[in-house]
Write a protein that holds these residues in place. Structure first.
Motif, short mmCIF file in Angstrom:
data_model
loop_
_atom_site.label_atom_id
_atom_site.label_comp_id
_atom_site.label_asym_id
_atom_site.label_seq_id
_atom_site.Cartn_x
_atom_site.Cartn_y
_atom_site.Cartn_z
N THR A 38 2.68 63.15 -53.83
CA THR A 38 3.63 64.26 -53.91
C THR A 38 2.85 65.55 -54.08
N VAL A 39 3.13 66.52 -53.23
CA VAL A 39 2.44 67.80 -53.30
C VAL A 39 3.46 68.93 -53.42
N ALA A 40 3.20 69.86 -54.32
CA ALA A 40 4.05 71.05 -54.43
C ALA A 40 3.34 72.22 -53.77
N VAL A 41 4.03 72.92 -52.88
CA VAL A 41 3.47 74.11 -52.24
C VAL A 41 4.27 75.31 -52.74
N VAL A 42 3.60 76.17 -53.49
CA VAL A 42 4.29 77.33 -54.06
C VAL A 42 4.00 78.55 -53.22
N GLY A 43 5.03 79.09 -52.59
CA GLY A 43 4.89 80.20 -51.64
C GLY A 43 4.75 79.63 -50.24
N VAL A 44 5.80 79.78 -49.43
CA VAL A 44 5.68 79.29 -48.04
C VAL A 44 5.64 80.47 -47.07
N GLY A 45 4.65 81.35 -47.31
CA GLY A 45 4.41 82.48 -46.42
C GLY A 45 3.34 82.10 -45.41
N GLY A 46 2.46 83.05 -45.11
CA GLY A 46 1.44 82.87 -44.08
C GLY A 46 0.53 81.67 -44.28
N VAL A 47 0.15 81.38 -45.51
CA VAL A 47 -0.73 80.23 -45.79
C VAL A 47 0.09 78.97 -46.13
N GLY A 48 1.08 79.13 -47.02
CA GLY A 48 1.83 77.98 -47.52
C GLY A 48 2.63 77.23 -46.47
N SER A 49 3.24 77.96 -45.53
CA SER A 49 4.04 77.28 -44.51
C SER A 49 3.14 76.42 -43.62
N VAL A 50 1.96 76.94 -43.30
CA VAL A 50 1.03 76.20 -42.44
C VAL A 50 0.46 75.00 -43.20
N ALA A 51 0.18 75.20 -44.49
CA ALA A 51 -0.31 74.09 -45.32
C ALA A 51 0.75 73.00 -45.38
N ALA A 52 2.01 73.40 -45.56
CA ALA A 52 3.11 72.42 -45.65
C ALA A 52 3.25 71.66 -44.33
N GLU A 53 3.08 72.37 -43.22
CA GLU A 53 3.16 71.69 -41.92
C GLU A 53 2.02 70.68 -41.76
N MET A 54 0.83 71.07 -42.17
CA MET A 54 -0.32 70.15 -42.06
C MET A 54 -0.08 68.88 -42.88
N LEU A 55 0.39 69.07 -44.12
CA LEU A 55 0.65 67.90 -44.98
C LEU A 55 1.74 67.02 -44.39
N THR A 56 2.72 67.66 -43.77
CA THR A 56 3.81 66.92 -43.13
C THR A 56 3.28 66.08 -41.97
N ARG A 57 2.41 66.68 -41.18
CA ARG A 57 1.84 65.96 -40.03
C ARG A 57 0.86 64.88 -40.48
N CYS A 58 0.30 65.04 -41.69
CA CYS A 58 -0.59 64.01 -42.24
C CYS A 58 0.21 62.88 -42.88
N GLY A 59 1.52 63.06 -43.02
CA GLY A 59 2.37 61.98 -43.53
C GLY A 59 2.43 61.87 -45.04
N VAL A 60 2.29 62.99 -45.74
CA VAL A 60 2.41 62.98 -47.20
C VAL A 60 3.79 62.42 -47.59
#
Ligand code: ATP
Ligand code: ZN
Length: 290
Positions: A38-60
Motif C-alpha cells: 500500500t502506497v500513499a501519494v500526497v499531492g497528485v500534481g506534476g510529480v505525484g500523478s506520474v508517480a501514481a500512474e507508474m505504481l499503478t502500471r507496476c501493479g501495486v
C-alpha cells in the motif's frame, strides 16, 4: 559479440509478464509481493500523478491519493492529466484514469488539505489500520510547499512511518528525492533538503506573484527516480540512497546520506533518535553484530 534476441514466448499479452521477467532475470526475488503493498501519494500534481500512474502500471496493491486542488488548463504542460479533466478534482480525475489503466489496483482518493487542523487529523487517521498502526508501506511526498512537507514529516514521526520526499526547483531544471526513516535518517526538519541540493531556500518556492517554471521532463524524471526508489525499497533490490539529486544542466546526480541532527527542532524526532540509539547499543544488537 553475439547479440541474442529475447525469446518471444516469455512475453504474452498479460501486462504482468514483463514485470515478472524481473524475477526470472534475478533482479527481484518475489515480484508478486507488490500486490500486498500500500502506497500513499500526497499531492497528485506534476510529480505525484506520474508517480501514481507508474505504481499503478507496476501493479501495486493499493494506492491512497491526496490533493485539494482541481485540474486546470494551466496544468497541461505536465504529464498525466488531459483537457477533459479540467474542473474535476485532481484526486477524482486521477482515480478514474488509474482504475482504467489497471482495475486490479485499489485506489482511495482523499480530497483534502492536509495542513489544516482538521486535515492533519483526517490525513493521519486515513493512514491507520485496525490495529491503530500505519497500514501503508510507504508515503511519497509530491507536494510543492514547505507547510505540507512539515505536516507529512510530523505525521510520519508520529506513526513511525518511512517516507520519501520529492521536489523540483523553482527554475524547473533540478530536483531531488530523499528517503526519511524516523529516528534513523534526518527528518525533514533536521536539515532543509533543497538548500543542500541547490542553494534554493524552499520557503521562497511559493512566492506570491512569482510564477515558478515547470517542465514535464524534470517532473517526469523526478517521478521516475521516486518510484524506482520506492520499488527498490518495497521489494528489497539494489540500494536506496538517503538523498539523490538531479541537476539537468550538468547531467549530475549527487547522492548522500543525511544523518539526523541532535539539535533538530522537532522533539519527537529527537526522542526517536534516542530510542534508535538505545536499540543500536542494546546487548541483542551488539551480539548480532559480533
Ligand atoms: P503550480 O503551483 O506550478 O501551478 P501545482 O500547484 O499543480 O502547480 P505541483 O508541483 O504540480 O503543483 O503539484 C503539487 C500538488 O500538491 C498540487 O496538486 C497541490 O494541490 C498538492 N498540494 C500542495 N499542498 C497540499 C496540501 N496541503 N494538501 C493537499 N494537497 C496539496
Ligand atoms: Zn529531525
Amino acid at each position: 559479440a553475439k547479440v541474442e534476441k529475447m525469446s518471444a514466448e516469455v512475453v504474452d499479452s498479460n501486462p504482468y509478464s514483463r514485470l515478472m521477467a524481473l524475477q526470472r532475470m534475478g533482479i527481484v526475488k518475489d515480484y508478486e509481493r507488490i500486490r500486498n503493498k500500500t502506497v500513499a501519494v500526497v499531492g497528485v500534481g506534476g510529480v505525484g500523478s506520474v508517480a501514481a500512474e507508474m505504481l499503478t502500471r507496476c501493479g501495486v496493491g493499493r494506492l491512497l491519493i491526496y490533493d485539494y486542488d482541481k485540474v486546470e488548463l494551466a496544468n497541461m504542460n505536465r504529464l498525466f492529466f488531459r483537457p477533459e479533466h479540467c474542473g474535476m478534482t485532481k484526486t477524482d480525475a486521477a482515480r478514474k484514469t488509474l482504475q482504467e489503466i489497471n482495475p486490479d489496483v485499489e485506489v482511495e482518493s482523499y480530497t483534502m488539505n492536509i495542513t489544516t487542523l482538521k486535515g492533519f487529523e483526517a490525513f493521519k487517521s486515513s493512514l491507520l489500520g485496525p490495529d491503530g498502526k500505519s497500514r501503508v508501506d510507504l508515503i511519497l511526498s509530491c507536494v510543492d510547499n514547505y507547510e505540507a512537507r512539515i505536516t507529512i514529516n510530523q505525521v510520519c514521526l508520529e506513526l513511525q512511518q518511512n517516507w520519501m520526499e520529492s521536489g523540483v526547483s523553482e527554475d524547473a531544471v533540478s530536483g531531488h528525492i530523499q528517503t526519511l526513516i524516523p529516528g534513523v535518517t534526518a527528518c525533514f526538519q533536521c536539515v532543509p533538503p533543497l538548500v543542500v541540493a541547490s542553494g534554493i531556500d524552499e520557503r521562497t518556492l511559493k512566492r506570491e506573484g512569482v510564477c515558478a517554471a515547470s517542465l514535464p521532463t524534470t517532473m517526469g524524471i523526478v517521478a521516475g527516480l521516486l518510484v524506482q526508489a520506492a520499488l527498490k525499497y518495497m521489494l528489497d533490490f539494489g540500494s536506496v540512497s538517503g538523498y539523490l539529486g538531479y541537476n539537468s544542466l550538468k547531467d549530475h546526480f549527487p547522492t548522500m546520506e543525511i544523518k539526523p541532527s541532535e539539535a533538530c527542532v522537532n522533539t519527537l524526532c529527537r526522542q526517536l533518535q534516542r530510542e534508535e540509539e538505545a536499540r543500536r547499543n542494546s546487548p541483542e544488537a551488539l551480539e548480532a553484530r559480533a
